[in-house]
Each structure stands twice: as structure tokens, then as C-alpha cells.
Design a protein around this motif. Sequence first.
Motif, PDB file in Angstrom:
ATOM      1  N   GLU A   1      25.918  14.467  -7.036  1.00 58.19           N
ATOM      2  CA  GLU A   1      25.028  15.478  -7.622  1.00 58.19           C
ATOM      3  C   GLU A   1      23.808  14.836  -8.280  1.00 58.19           C
ATOM      4  OE1 GLU A   1      23.382  19.117  -8.714  1.00 58.19           O
ATOM      5  OE2 GLU A   1      24.939  18.653  -7.237  1.00 58.19           O
ATOM      6  N   THR A   2      24.018  13.741  -9.012  1.00 56.25           N
ATOM      7  CA  THR A   2      22.884  13.049  -9.643  1.00 56.25           C
ATOM      8  C   THR A   2      21.908  12.578  -8.581  1.00 56.25           C
ATOM      9  OG1 THR A   2      24.169  12.328 -11.559  1.00 56.25           O
ATOM     10  CG2 THR A   2      22.185  11.068 -11.057  1.00 56.25           C
ATOM     11  N   ARG A   3      22.422  11.969  -7.535  1.00 52.59           N
ATOM     12  CA  ARG A   3      21.540  11.464  -6.472  1.00 52.59           C
ATOM     13  C   ARG A   3      20.789  12.600  -5.792  1.00 52.59           C
ATOM     14  NH1 ARG A   3      24.370   6.102  -3.797  1.00 52.59           N
ATOM     15  NH2 ARG A   3      24.105   4.831  -5.676  1.00 52.59           N
ATOM     16  N   SER A   4      21.450  13.725  -5.620  1.00 53.99           N
ATOM     17  CA  SER A   4      20.796  14.895  -5.036  1.00 53.99           C
ATOM     18  C   SER A   4      19.694  15.411  -5.964  1.00 53.99           C
ATOM     19  CB  SER A   4      21.834  15.984  -4.777  1.00 53.99           C
ATOM     20  OG  SER A   4      21.218  17.161  -4.329  1.00 53.99           O
ATOM     21  N   ARG A   5      19.991  15.515  -7.254  1.00 59.79           N
ATOM     22  CA  ARG A   5      19.000  15.973  -8.231  1.00 59.79           C
ATOM     23  C   ARG A   5      17.794  15.043  -8.268  1.00 59.79           C
ATOM     24  NH1 ARG A   5      22.613  17.432 -13.613  1.00 59.79           N
ATOM     25  NH2 ARG A   5      23.854  19.117 -12.681  1.00 59.79           N
ATOM     26  N   ARG A   6      18.057  13.744  -8.246  1.00 63.35           N
ATOM     27  CA  ARG A   6      16.954  12.774  -8.286  1.00 63.35           C
ATOM     28  C   ARG A   6      16.066  12.910  -7.048  1.00 63.35           C
ATOM     29  NH1 ARG A   6      17.981  10.346 -12.825  1.00 63.35           N
ATOM     30  NH2 ARG A   6      19.909   9.269 -13.337  1.00 63.35           N
ATOM     31  N   GLN A   7      16.681  13.167  -5.899  1.00 66.41           N
ATOM     32  CA  GLN A   7      15.899  13.344  -4.669  1.00 66.41           C
ATOM     33  C   GLN A   7      15.030  14.588  -4.766  1.00 66.41           C
ATOM     34  OE1 GLN A   7      15.762  11.094  -1.999  1.00 66.41           O
ATOM     35  NE2 GLN A   7      13.954  12.377  -1.630  1.00 66.41           N
ATOM     36  N   VAL A   8      15.588  15.669  -5.290  1.00 59.87           N
ATOM     37  CA  VAL A   8      14.807  16.903  -5.463  1.00 59.87           C
ATOM     38  C   VAL A   8      13.650  16.659  -6.422  1.00 59.87           C
ATOM     39  CG1 VAL A   8      14.892  19.248  -6.433  1.00 59.87           C
ATOM     40  CG2 VAL A   8      16.690  18.478  -4.870  1.00 59.87           C
ATOM     41  N   THR A   9      13.908  15.954  -7.519  1.00 62.64           N
ATOM     42  CA  THR A   9      12.858  15.653  -8.489  1.00 62.64           C
ATOM     43  C   THR A   9      11.758  14.802  -7.845  1.00 62.64           C
ATOM     44  OG1 THR A   9      14.390  15.794 -10.340  1.00 62.64           O
ATOM     45  CG2 THR A   9      12.360  14.550 -10.720  1.00 62.64           C
ATOM     46  N   THR A  10      12.144  13.798  -7.068  1.00 60.55           N
ATOM     47  CA  THR A  10      11.185  12.938  -6.385  1.00 60.55           C
ATOM     48  C   THR A  10      10.373  13.737  -5.368  1.00 60.55           C
ATOM     49  OG1 THR A  10      12.597  11.007  -6.664  1.00 60.55           O
ATOM     50  CG2 THR A  10      10.936  10.870  -4.932  1.00 60.55           C
ATOM     51  N   ASP A  11      11.051  14.564  -4.581  1.00 59.54           N
ATOM     52  CA  ASP A  11      10.351  15.382  -3.584  1.00 59.54           C
ATOM     53  C   ASP A  11       9.373  16.334  -4.247  1.00 59.54           C
ATOM     54  OD1 ASP A  11      11.869  14.086  -1.674  1.00 59.54           O
ATOM     55  OD2 ASP A  11      13.206  15.796  -1.285  1.00 59.54           O
ATOM     56  N   ALA A  12       9.768  16.928  -5.359  1.00 60.16           N
ATOM     57  CA  ALA A  12       8.889  17.860  -6.067  1.00 60.16           C
ATOM     58  C   ALA A  12       7.647  17.134  -6.622  1.00 60.16           C
ATOM     59  CB  ALA A  12       9.646  18.557  -7.188  1.00 60.16           C
ATOM     60  N   ALA A  13       7.867  15.920  -7.128  1.00 63.15           N
ATOM     61  CA  ALA A  13       6.757  15.143  -7.683  1.00 63.15           C
ATOM     62  C   ALA A  13       5.771  14.718  -6.579  1.00 63.15           C
ATOM     63  CB  ALA A  13       7.288  13.919  -8.422  1.00 63.15           C
ATOM     64  N   ASN A  14       6.302  14.504  -5.389  1.00 66.07           N
ATOM     65  CA  ASN A  14       5.443  14.051  -4.278  1.00 66.07           C
ATOM     66  C   ASN A  14       4.805  15.200  -3.502  1.00 66.07           C
ATOM     67  OD1 ASN A  14       6.009  11.353  -4.807  1.00 66.07           O
ATOM     68  ND2 ASN A  14       7.790  11.329  -3.465  1.00 66.07           N
TER      69      ASN A  14
END
Length: 138
Positions: free
Chosen positions: A124-137
Amino acid sequence: MTSPPVILILEDERAQLITVRAALRGLGKIQEFSDPNTALVFLRQQSADAAIVDVHMPRFEMDGMDFIRSVRTFDRDLCVIVRTGDNSTELADDAIEVRAFYRAIKSKTTVDELRSLTAAAVMETRSRRQVTTDAANA
């Protein structure tokens, strides 16, 4: 290939720390802390994929909930498992407030359940981090 998960354990009782360490053996790189201030410094310098945090730490000014609140000021994605012997509704409310991933009662959560919860928290943490990264990019 993804790197092995980093799992932080914050537990002030040595016997409990040994129990959690043994339960999580093989799931990733374990970072153990008995002092919440030291654990906080670690998380400010390096991210973790999951955290297991004891609530009541009477030897320290900061308890587990204060620790999680501090972490939330700079890391909103980290999944935290609150591990405690306290099954009060007040603590359950506090766990919700700090967006804990799960509240594990020490006397009721088996080793297998803790392993499964931790593995799920890492994913879940890794998924959340990916979503955060995608949103920032975006």
C-alpha cells in the motif's frame, strides 16, 4: 527489479521488539528503534515502506501517536501499523485520526497476521508513493 522493503519498528520493550523482529524476518530490511526521536530522525533522512509503532512508551516524552503525527508532517504516504496492548475506543479514534493503516492489539494479533499486515502495508505504501509521484509529474 524493486528494492527490498524497509520496515521500521518502534518499540520500547525489548521482548516485544524481539518478537516483532522474528515475526518479520525475511520480509525486508528491518530498522529497529526504541527511541521515537531517533526513529523520527531516521525517517526524515530515509523513507520506509511500512512502520510498526508501539503507542505507550512511558520512558519518552513522545509517545507513538505523537511520533506518527510528527511523521505525517513530512510523509503522508507511509502505512503505519499501530501495535499496542490498549484496546480502548479512544486509542482506536486516535489511530483513525493519524491515518493508521491498522491497529494491531498485541494479545490478539498472531505472528502470521502481523506478517500479512506488514506485507500489505508495504504494498500500500509503495502504491501511494507511486500515485503521489504520478500526480506531481502530471
